[in-house]
Structures are given as C-alpha cells and as structure tokens.
Motif scaffolding. Structure first.
Motif, short mmCIF file in Angstrom:
data_model
loop_
_atom_site.label_atom_id
_atom_site.label_comp_id
_atom_site.label_asym_id
_atom_site.label_seq_id
_atom_site.Cartn_x
_atom_site.Cartn_y
_atom_site.Cartn_z
N ILE A 135 0.85 -1.12 -0.12
CA ILE A 135 0.02 0.07 -0.08
C ILE A 135 0.89 1.17 -0.01
N ARG A 136 2.05 1.11 0.60
CA ARG A 136 3.02 2.50 0.76
C ARG A 136 3.49 2.58 -0.57
N GLY A 137 3.71 1.40 -1.46
CA GLY A 137 4.31 1.63 -2.70
C GLY A 137 3.20 2.19 -3.69
N ILE A 138 1.88 2.09 -3.40
CA ILE A 138 0.75 2.47 -4.22
C ILE A 138 0.52 4.27 -3.90
N ALA A 139 0.81 4.14 -2.50
CA ALA A 139 0.53 5.76 -2.23
C ALA A 139 1.88 6.62 -2.91
N ASN A 140 3.00 6.00 -2.57
CA ASN A 140 4.00 6.83 -3.42
C ASN A 140 3.96 6.98 -4.95
N ALA A 141 3.44 6.03 -5.61
CA ALA A 141 3.23 6.05 -7.04
C ALA A 141 2.23 7.13 -7.29
N THR A 142 1.28 7.20 -6.52
CA THR A 142 0.19 8.13 -6.54
C THR A 142 0.65 9.64 -6.31
N VAL A 143 1.38 9.73 -5.19
CA VAL A 143 1.95 11.09 -4.88
C VAL A 143 2.84 11.49 -6.20
N VAL A 171 -7.93 -1.57 -3.20
CA VAL A 171 -9.02 -2.56 -3.34
C VAL A 171 -9.01 -3.78 -4.35
N MET A 172 -8.71 -3.07 -5.31
CA MET A 172 -8.55 -3.96 -6.56
C MET A 172 -7.17 -5.12 -6.50
N GLN A 173 -6.34 -4.53 -6.14
CA GLN A 173 -5.10 -5.47 -5.65
C GLN A 173 -5.58 -6.72 -4.63
N ILE A 174 -6.60 -6.32 -3.67
CA ILE A 174 -7.04 -7.05 -2.67
C ILE A 174 -7.79 -8.12 -3.34
N LEU A 175 -8.87 -7.61 -4.45
CA LEU A 175 -9.44 -8.60 -5.10
C LEU A 175 -9.10 -9.37 -6.35
N GLY A 176 -7.42 -9.09 -6.60
CA GLY A 176 -6.90 -9.60 -7.76
C GLY A 176 -7.15 -9.18 -9.19
N TYR A 265 -21.49 -10.31 -2.84
CA TYR A 265 -20.26 -10.25 -1.81
C TYR A 265 -19.21 -9.50 -2.57
N TYR A 266 -18.92 -9.85 -3.83
CA TYR A 266 -17.92 -9.16 -4.77
C TYR A 266 -18.12 -7.83 -4.87
N ILE A 267 -19.36 -7.67 -5.25
CA ILE A 267 -19.81 -6.01 -5.66
C ILE A 267 -19.64 -5.22 -4.37
N ILE A 268 -19.97 -5.63 -3.13
CA ILE A 268 -19.88 -4.58 -1.94
C ILE A 268 -18.47 -4.54 -1.48
N VAL A 269 -17.67 -5.44 -1.82
CA VAL A 269 -16.00 -5.49 -1.41
C VAL A 269 -15.57 -4.30 -2.35
N ALA A 270 -15.77 -4.54 -3.75
CA ALA A 270 -15.22 -3.97 -4.82
C ALA A 270 -15.85 -2.48 -4.82
#
Length: 433
Positions: A135-143, A171-176, A265-270
């Motif tokens: 997640i820190r890597g995603i944050a760095n790329a975003t910034v 969240v999409m990484q979490i869902l693959g 279930y997928y929809i609510i997480v996504a």
C-alpha cells in the motif's frame, strides 16, 4: 396518521433529493432544525405513490440505538437504501427480491454473521499489516503523479488524480482485479453509487428520470455480476491468497455460496471498498487545504495524523444513510413506530449532532472522543474500517513527506447522491519539496 410527526412537503423533498446532498451547509441547517423540532419524523410522498412512507431519524443517540439493535431493526426484507417504488418494482421483476444486490449489508442473522466471518479475519489489522509495504508503494506512485502534474504550478483536481484512483487500486489488488480493468471498475461504481449525478454516472444528464437512473444502476450491477463471475471461476480453478479466492471457495453450512450471494459479496467489497475511502480522503485534504496552520502542525507532529483521519471520516460521512425495517412496535424519539415500518437512519445528521459533537461543522483533528457513526455500529459495522484508516494514514504520511504546502484553487463540488456522497472535484495547487 394521527399523532405522527409528519414532515412538510418541502422538507420531505429535500431529504430524498440528491441535489440537496450537494448543497452541504443548507442540508446541515435542515438537519439541525429537524433534530431540535422532530428528531423522528414521518416522510410521506406528496402523491402517495412515489415511495413508501418512512421515518427519518436524525439524532445521534437514536441512530446509534437502531444501529446496535439488530433484532428490533432489520436490514431485510425491505431495501436497505432509500428506493422509489419503481426501483423496487424493477428489482422484484428482475430478481424476485425487493433488493437488487444481495450483499452483507442486506442480510440479517443468522445469515449475516456466517457470511461476515468468511472475510472478517482478512480485514483485521494483523492480516492487513502484511499489505502495508504494498500500500505504501501505491501511495508513493500516486503522489509521484500528483507532484509531476503540479511541477509547473498547475491547478489539479485532487479527486481525479489522488483520492479516487488510490483506494481503487488498493482494493482491486486485494480482489486480484488486473490494473487495466480498474477504470471500468471505477466507472461502474460511480454509476451504481452516483447514478443520480450527471458527472459521475457518465450520462451528462443533470436531471435523469427515475427510469433512466434505474436502468443505469441495473446495467452497472449486471456488468459487475458478469465480470466477477469470471473472477470467481478463475479463483476456483487457481486459488490464491486474495479475498477473491476466499469468496469464490467459501462454504456456509457445508454449501458453496449461491451465485447471487457470491456476486453481491464481490460487488460490496469492490465498490464500498474504495468509493467511501475516496470521499474521506478528499474531505481530509479539503480541510487541510483550508487550514494551512493545521497542515503545518501535522507536518511537524505526525502523532496528530490519526485524529486527522478519524475526523475526516466523521466530517465527510461518505455513507449518508441506510434504511431499516421495524420487526416489532417500538417507541422512538417520542413516536410510535409500528412493526413493518421503514426507517432512514441518517448518518450525516447523526455525525453533526451537537449533543454528541461540540461545534460539529468544524474540522477538529483533536476531537476526542470521536465516536462517529460513519462506519455504522453493531453487527453491521463496516468490515473495511481498519483498511480505510490504514490507507488514509499511509497516503497522508506520504503527502506530508513530499509536499510543503497545499492550497484550495477553486470551488470544490460535492456529488449529487443520497446514498454514498462526498467531493467529486477538489481543485488544488501544491508546492512540492
């Protein structure tokens, strides 16, 4: 309905008008008045046909009571989100149910706790800690993208550049979900939750008819269902350690999840897994951009950051309401609620109740305690609350490391939506290190 406190037509219209939720201060004024005069009041359609009557609940203590009492106040069988009769009729014809999507938020015991346990451990802090580096890597790329866009001193939209794509990617990484499919996931989420908004729905239509909104939302749901059916099939054949695999291979009482429940279930997480965090993140940035002294304080003292995060979630209140159905006759706020009655627990009103929060319209990072209801309470408290807090904390740590100053550079605009709301545009100018 003798004895019932019934809202006047103009106030009733405001409560269900998505445009009213885009006019934030005016809406808060209305809720302040209702809490003082009619904290539990009946909302009735002027023609009696548009929607079923419901009780509007605006006081913090009453909303907390309903949220924690899952025996008296049910999530089923009526819709858990305010719906016009035409939408309910459409859902009934399409699915056989009054509810278009069967997900965690619509189930009661004994089904709800069984379904919740399937992924609950995955979203606990101990397990999420495994994802911190990613997640820190995603944050760095975003910034990185934010800093690059602002290199020439240009004004940028924080929502489009940061607060929308960052939690979406997490969240999409979490869902693959493959990264190339993320724009599609964002579009479908915005159509589902922001179908009433001309910008978010992609329709360009400022005032869509009920039928047009229904068709838009139903189309988004169908696209989600088709997409995640493919994800589920893949994870059954090739399971990994992501949440998608947990859902695809889950069993309850020795049986696999029904197809409709699995899709829900997928929809609510996504969807809920990123759109709400996006709104809170934008809310935090708005508050800091409006208060340079607070930005400077948190840059110097990072121990203030959890307070910034928590206050942003309260102050923004991304999930603006849920509906409940009374399982029995009950007295609430001086009103006699009957068995079968529909109730709207309005989190915006509850989170701005001065009886619970001193000076509630002020963004106060030192607010303590801050027992807000933005994540709900009781058995249905948001499953992803630890992930949301973690994402926001990591992003703002990264922003504070990389950015010296930030200022508002235009008029922020809120989404036109009665359900999930927040900023849809936030023009800012930043000075990077």
């Amino acid at each position: 309905m003798p004895g019932d406190a019934v809202l006047p037509p103009e106030t009733a219209r405001e409560v269900i008008d998505p445009h009213a939720y885009a006019q934030w201060d005016d809406l808060l004024d209305t809720f302040d008045r209702l809490r003082a005069e009619s904290p539990v009041a009946k909302v009735v359609a002027e023609d009696g046909e548009l929607f079923d009557p419901f009780w509007l609940v605006t006081r913090y203590d009453d909303v907390m009571r309903i949220s924690k009492d899952n025996t008296t106040f049910l999530n089923n069988p009526r819709p858990v989100v305010f719906s016009f009769r035409k939408a309910i009729e459409f859902s009934r014809a399409a699915t056989g149910s009054d509810i278009l999507v069967d997900s965690l938020v619509v189930f009661d015991a004994p089904i709800h706790p069984k379904y919740r346990r399937l992924t609950q451990d995955w979203f606990m802090p101990r397990n999420l800690a495994r994802m911190e580096e990613e997640i820190r890597g995603i944050a760095n790329a975003t910034v990185d993208r934010l800093v690059a866009a602002c290199a020439a001193g240009e004004i940028v939209d924080f929502c489009k550049l940061v607060s929308a794509p960052y939690p979406l990617h997490v969240v999409m990484q979490i869902l693959g979900v493959p990264e190339e499919d993320e724009p599609r996931m964002l579009m479908l989420t915005q159509q589902m939750f922001g179908g009433q908004d001309a910008d978010l729905s992609g329709s360009g239509m400022e005032n869509m008819t009920q039928e047009q909104v229904i068709q838009l939302v139903a189309g988004a749901v169908k696209s989600f269902e088709d997409y995640f059916a493919g994800i589920a099939a893949d994870r059954r054949a090739h399971p990994t350690d992501d949440v998608a695999s947990v859902i695809a291979n889950a069993t309850v009482d020795g049986k696999s999840l029904p197809e409709r429940d699995m899709a829900g279930y997928y929809i609510i997480v996504a969807t809920a897994g990123h759109d709400t965090t996006s709104a809170s993140t934008a809310g935090a940035m708005l508050a800091l951009a409006q208060d340079p002294e607070q930005w400077a304080r948190v840059k110097a003292d990072r121990s203030l950051l959890p307070g910034i995060v928590e206050e942003a979630i309260r102050w923004t209140t991304p999930v603006q309401h849920f509906m409940r159905t009374a399982a029995e006759d009950v007295e609430l706020g001086g009103q006699q609620v009957k068995k079968g009655d529909w109730l709207m627990i309005n989190y915006v009103a509850a989170n701005h109740d001065p009886a619970q929060f001193d000076n509630p319209r002020k963004f106060d990072a030192s607010r303590s305690p801050n027992r807000h209801l933005a994540f709900g309470a009781g058995a249905h408290q948001c499953l992803g609350l630890h992930l949301a807090r973690m994402e926001m904390k990591i992003l703002f740590e990264t922003l504070l490391d990389r950015i010296d100053s930030i200022e508002l550079a235009g008029e922020p605009r809120r989404a036109t939506s009665t359900f999930v709301g927040g900023l849809k545009t936030l023009p800012v100018r930043i000075q990077a290190r």
